[in-house]
Design a protein around this motif. Sequence first.
Motif, short mmCIF file in Angstrom:
data_model
loop_
_atom_site.label_atom_id
_atom_site.label_comp_id
_atom_site.label_asym_id
_atom_site.label_seq_id
_atom_site.Cartn_x
_atom_site.Cartn_y
_atom_site.Cartn_z
N UNK A 129 -1.22 44.66 96.08
CA UNK A 129 -1.23 43.08 96.00
C UNK A 129 -1.93 42.74 94.47
N UNK A 130 -1.53 41.27 93.89
CA UNK A 130 -2.04 41.11 92.77
C UNK A 130 -2.11 39.74 92.72
N UNK A 149 9.81 40.67 95.17
CA UNK A 149 11.34 40.77 95.08
C UNK A 149 11.69 42.21 95.50
N UNK A 150 11.14 43.30 94.24
CA UNK A 150 11.72 45.01 94.47
C UNK A 150 10.65 46.06 95.46
N UNK A 151 9.39 45.12 95.19
CA UNK A 151 8.73 45.27 95.54
C UNK A 151 7.94 45.64 96.92
N UNK A 152 7.85 44.02 97.08
CA UNK A 152 7.40 43.35 98.37
C UNK A 152 5.97 42.86 97.62
N UNK A 153 5.00 42.78 96.05
CA UNK A 153 4.04 42.99 96.19
C UNK A 153 4.05 41.42 96.39
N UNK A 154 2.63 41.27 97.15
CA UNK A 154 1.98 39.61 97.75
C UNK A 154 1.38 39.36 96.30
N UNK A 155 1.46 38.12 95.87
CA UNK A 155 1.06 38.17 94.19
C UNK A 155 0.50 36.51 94.01
N UNK A 165 8.26 31.29 89.81
CA UNK A 165 8.12 32.62 90.30
C UNK A 165 7.49 32.03 91.82
N UNK A 166 8.37 33.57 92.79
CA UNK A 166 7.68 33.48 94.24
C UNK A 166 6.64 33.84 94.62
N UNK A 167 5.01 33.39 93.91
CA UNK A 167 4.24 33.79 94.45
C UNK A 167 3.82 33.53 95.69
N UNK A 329 0.06 34.74 105.70
CA UNK A 329 -0.29 33.44 104.93
C UNK A 329 -1.86 32.68 104.39
N UNK A 330 -1.67 32.13 103.14
CA UNK A 330 -2.07 31.16 102.87
C UNK A 330 -1.56 29.80 103.26
#
Length: 347
Positions: A129-130, A149-155, A165-167, A329-330
Amino acid sequence: MAGTIQQIAELAGVSRGTVDRALNHRGRINPEVARRIEQVAEEIGYVSRRQRRMEESGGAGASSRPETIGVITQLSQSSFMIPVGQGIQAAGKKLERLGIRVALRESAGVDAAEQLRLLDELEAEGIDALAIMPVDCDEIRERLNRLISKRGLPVITFNSDIVGVSRLCFVGLDNKKSGQAAAGLMGLMLHGHGKVLGITGNFSNSASSRRIDGFIEELKQSFPQIELVGIQSSFDCTEEVESCILQAMAAHPDLKGILVVSGGQAGVKQAFEKLGPSRRPFVILYDLTPKNARYLQEGTVDFLIDQEGYAQGYRALSLLADKLRWNKDPEREYMYTNIHIKTKYNL
């Protein structure tokens, strides 16, 4: 025996409900109160039911490696980053007990190339996560969207945001609204008339830009007789802030107000010491730092607008931990901190 919520409430001098909100990050709470509650909880060894369930089910040992939250900040040497860093550190200690590691990368400036390098480092490290204070530019926007999108990383973005940005969410001040609040203060101090200078940091820092946008919009709407003589960029540098003020007051000896939304606020005092004006302009700064508090007390500035830096650093990491552990999710896209207006009388 581990402590209880009731014990924390008694020791911290607050209600059980306030303790619950602070420990579970639900609703708004004074950051100093939240910090005191966290400190008491740690001192008496409080373990939440959620943490106990995790430990009973295997905790960090359930996976081959600890989950890692990457954190990237800007302007690491700026005084406003002190409380932000304290919040990150406090959250890191708490998350360590949950088997979550925090990998912090700090950047001294607002530099897209440097931020891309730090993202490369964290991606190679295999973060899960980031939390990031992003530079608002296309290169960072594209990299973050690729990670999401490619790694599914929560940001999660905090302190400064980035459009497109879809954070998961943004944690920080409603910067435009705080700029409007600054305009309202300035308009009252100037009785709606006079010349004003605005000083920002880097134009690629969205937080500063949004503050200036709100300031200009509110001046035009509510105080049309106030003349904005310019918006100068200081690059968050003390010497540049000083230079902006010296040049503006040379060109406009009747300057009535100054708003500084960037770092380098010490330049305000340095400029006034060189000019020695018999009647200095009214001044509004951002962030309740020790140095700014001293300027407020000694009469160098008139108002501080604080953004709850500690809460920003702490909450961003806590929300990501909730996402990693519980896929929670928040509650909202914008998790705004409070706009605190400080004078020498309410420090």
